[in-house]
Design an enzyme around this catalytic site. Structure first.
Site, PDB file in Angstrom:
ATOM      1  N   HIS A  15       0.780  -1.203  -0.266  1.00  0.00           N
ATOM      2  CA  HIS A  15      -0.228   0.193   0.266  1.00  0.00           C
ATOM      3  C   HIS A  15       0.890   1.353  -0.285  1.00  0.00           C
ATOM      4  CE1 HIS A  15      -4.508   1.616   1.189  1.00  0.00           C
ATOM      5  NE2 HIS A  15      -3.254   2.756   1.252  1.00  0.00           N
ATOM      6  N   HIS A  17       1.305   4.592  -2.698  1.00  0.00           N
ATOM      7  CA  HIS A  17       0.362   5.292  -3.793  1.00  0.00           C
ATOM      8  C   HIS A  17       1.809   6.027  -4.847  1.00  0.00           C
ATOM      9  CE1 HIS A  17      -3.574   5.706  -2.396  1.00  0.00           C
ATOM     10  NE2 HIS A  17      -2.698   4.743  -1.365  1.00  0.00           N
ATOM     11  N   ASP A  19       2.304   9.372  -6.438  1.00  0.00           N
ATOM     12  CA  ASP A  19       2.187  10.492  -5.889  1.00  0.00           C
ATOM     13  C   ASP A  19       2.009  10.903  -4.587  1.00  0.00           C
ATOM     14  OD1 ASP A  19      -0.229   9.798  -5.797  1.00  0.00           O
ATOM     15  OD2 ASP A  19      -1.543  10.686  -6.795  1.00  0.00           O
ATOM     16  N   GLY A 334      -8.987   8.055  -1.759  1.00  0.00           N
ATOM     17  CA  GLY A 334      -9.719   9.412  -2.360  1.00  0.00           C
ATOM     18  C   GLY A 334     -10.500   9.501  -0.430  1.00  0.00           C
ATOM     19  N   HIS A 364      -9.885   1.417  -0.079  1.00  0.00           N
ATOM     20  CA  HIS A 364      -9.500   2.097   1.056  1.00  0.00           C
ATOM     21  C   HIS A 364     -10.793   2.323   2.493  1.00  0.00           C
ATOM     22  CE1 HIS A 364      -6.187   3.281  -0.440  1.00  0.00           C
ATOM     23  NE2 HIS A 364      -6.145   3.969  -0.279  1.00  0.00           N
ATOM     24  N   GLU A 367     -10.408   3.664   6.995  1.00  0.00           N
ATOM     25  CA  GLU A 367      -9.411   4.798   7.652  1.00  0.00           C
ATOM     26  C   GLU A 367      -9.474   5.350   9.101  1.00  0.00           C
ATOM     27  OE1 GLU A 367      -5.975   7.284   5.888  1.00  0.00           O
ATOM     28  OE2 GLU A 367      -7.990   6.246   4.417  1.00  0.00           O
ATOM     29  N   HIS A 388      -5.898   0.065   5.432  1.00  0.00           N
ATOM     30  CA  HIS A 388      -6.341   0.479   6.785  1.00  0.00           C
ATOM     31  C   HIS A 388      -6.840  -0.016   6.947  1.00  0.00           C
ATOM     32  CE1 HIS A 388      -4.090   3.965   5.370  1.00  0.00           C
ATOM     33  NE2 HIS A 388      -5.119   3.977   3.961  1.00  0.00           N
ATOM     34  N   ASP A 445       2.412   4.193   2.581  1.00  0.00           N
ATOM     35  CA  ASP A 445       1.051   5.201   2.044  1.00  0.00           C
ATOM     36  C   ASP A 445       1.780   6.346   1.201  1.00  0.00           C
ATOM     37  OD1 ASP A 445      -1.379   5.461   1.823  1.00  0.00           O
ATOM     38  OD2 ASP A 445      -1.686   6.131   3.788  1.00  0.00           O
ATOM     39  N   ASP A 446       1.588   7.046   1.806  1.00  0.00           N
ATOM     40  CA  ASP A 446       2.794   8.499   1.141  1.00  0.00           C
ATOM     41  C   ASP A 446       3.768   9.027   1.941  1.00  0.00           C
ATOM     42  OD1 ASP A 446       0.092   8.988  -0.782  1.00  0.00           O
ATOM     43  OD2 ASP A 446      -0.845   8.778   1.317  1.00  0.00           O
TER      44      ASP A 446
END
Length: 514
Positions: A15, A17, A19, A334, A364, A367, A388, A445-446
């Site tokens: 998991h 992303h 971007d 999102g 997702h 979360e 999550h 995640d990010d």
């Protein structure tokens, strides 16, 4: 002094992303190159603006993307480079296998409405975004000895992008070889979703080679016989990358730093030791394979399952791109706080089609949303994994049902703190997962926005939650078993992990979670 890694062994990440995992240096470079204003001029300043040190709401976190995505979106060179550099980063974190997700519509500027990040309309379609990401990942696989797959992500606030908006891919044939029959016509497009975008042949004029000004400074240990040079051709027959000795691996270091990246030269990467990295795959051609079966040509990498799916215009789980690369799954991401977003008709139809086509699915859920959002993901969207999933524990019956069904939870501990999904004064859901021997993984995640690496999440769980090396081994083996790889490749990954962990491979039967 540099902190020792919490778990210095091969890992699996499911998991993350794309971007949300871009290098700040790359953002600044393309902002300057393209004349796009950014909120900072240095890496440190940019990290201060887009990074997080204290918790925000999930919508507040999502707003961070608007600061830097305009520098990357719509740029072919940038998208390919981001995917390539992502795997370099993951290889340094000792990730053996990673599944990275992204929404092609967020990076496109044509055949998408609305066009995101205030871009002017251009000619980069979601289809071509998929091709560029696949190409960058494949080149990164070869260069850094890591295995990767990508997941196409629907956005909760954009159900129309799910319903008919996920890209199909160009349908160039395989370059004909001696004694091989010419491929037949591509199948007709699927009548409803996941196929509305019809891409034509790859426009090579729009995908410039990486800079080659530093080739003279390459280390001598890299033999020209093992080089894979960027190539561009106007025909599919010419789109094979040039490899003068495809089986020969250079004996030099497995790094592509500075001048190597600048030269645009890619090398097969030897493993640094037994079980250290996943064996690099040979690059396949950059032209796109048809989805229809080809008479007269054996295709050993196809399993019977994906052969049955070959006529689907959706991205099948094993053989979907002409870059020899796989996009095995669909995700929904999102803002989970949008009421009822799991059941927007566009998302439901996309997931129904994915189920019919045998395409893997993750969502997702739970979360910041309630356990009911998790229930919707499982019962309505028929997800195979939960992104999550912390609030599943609000409904004990649901949690026990999912645990008994061996549902995999994609846990992102540091992310859950910074997005407010977990309150530090409460016990984190991952502790319950650990104690119950549930099926879960640890993920970043990010990492760009969270200013983190995968070790951040491992350090957090080891220092604050009592995780041991044995639990890290268990959760990574479970992650491999829950990956969206074909069974034969999954078994290879499991064998690699068991060897690296000093565990018997006989215990690695796919589908049996410890």
């Amino acid at each position: 002094m540099t902190q020792a890694p919490a778990f210095d062994k091969p890992k699996v990440e499911l998991h993350v992303h794309l971007d949300g995992a871009i290098r700040p240096e790359t953002i600044l470079y393309y902002g300057r190159k393209r004349g796009i204003a950014l909120p900072a001029d240095t890496v440190e300043e940019l990290q201060t603006v887009i990074g997080m040190d204290k918790p925000l709401t999930l919508p507040g976190f999502l707003a961070k993307f608007s600061y830097y995505m305009p520098a990357i979106a719509g740029c072919r060179e940038a998208i390919r480079r981001v995917a390539y550099e992502f795997l370099e980063t993951k290889a340094k974190e000792r990730v053996a296998y990673v599944e990275v997700r992204y929404s092609p519509h967020l990076l496109a500027n044509a055949k998408v409405e609305p066009i995101f990040w205030n871009q002017a309309e251009g000619d980069l379609t979601p289809d071509e975004v998929v091709a560029l990401v696949c190409q960058g990942l494949q080149e990164g696989e070869s260069a850094f000895g890591i295995k990767a797959r990508s997941i196409l992500c629907c956005m909760r606030d954009q159900p129309r992008k799910s319903d008919g908006g996920l890209p199909s891919l160009p349908t160039w044939p395989d370059p004909p070889g001696p004694g091989l029959a010419e491929p037949g016509p591509s199948p007709a497009p699927h009548p409803d979703i996941l196929s509305s975008l019809r891409a034509g042949p790859w426009d090579t004029s729009k995908s410039p080679e990486l800079p080659r000004q530093n080739q003279n400074s390459l280390p001598a240990c890299f033999s020209p016989a093992s080089m894979l040079l960027p190539c561009q051709h106007a025909s599919p027959q010419g789109a094979w990358a040039t490899v003068t000795s495809s089986e020969q691996h250079s004996q030099g270091p497995a790094r592509l730093q500075g001048p190597l990246r600048g030269a645009g030269v890619h090398f097969p990467c030897p493993r640094s030791g037994p079980g250290e990295r996943y064996p690099a795959r040979k690059l396949r051609p950059r032209a796109v394979k048809p989805l229809a079966p080809q008479s007269g040509r054996p295709r050993p990498w196809l399993e019977s399952r994906s052969q049955r799916l070959a006529h689907s215009r959706f991205l099948s789980s094993n053989d979907i791109t002409g870059y020899g690369y796989e996009v095995p799954a669909l995700a929904l991401g999102g803002d989970e706080t949008i009421e009822g977003s799991s059941l927007f008709p566009g998302h439901v139809r996309a997931y129904e089609e994915a189920v019919r086509s045998g395409v893997h699915r993750t969502v997702h859920a739970g979360e910041v949303g309630s356990a009911e959002v998790v229930r919707e993901a499982v019962d309505k969207l028929r997800t195979e994994r939960v992104g999550h999933g912390y609030h599943t524990l609000e409904d004990e019956a649901l949690y026990q049902r999912l645990r008994q069904a061996d549902m995999h939870f994609e846990v992102c501990p540091w992310s859950s703190y910074l997005t407010g999904a977990w309150k530090p004064e409460t016990e984190h859901a991952v502790i319950r997962f650990k104690n119950d021997k549930a099926n879960y993984s640890l993920n970043t995640d990010d990492p760009l926005i969270f200013k983190s690496t995968l070790d951040t999440d491992y350090q957090m769980t080891k220092r604050d939650m009592g995780f041991t090396e044995e639990e890290f081994k268990r959760l990574n083996i479970n992650a491999a078993k829950s990956s969206f790889l074909p069974e034969d490749e999954k078994q290879e990954l499991l064998n690699l992990l068991h060897k690296a962990y000093g565990m018997p491979c006989s215990a690695s039967a796919a589908g049996q979670h410890p």
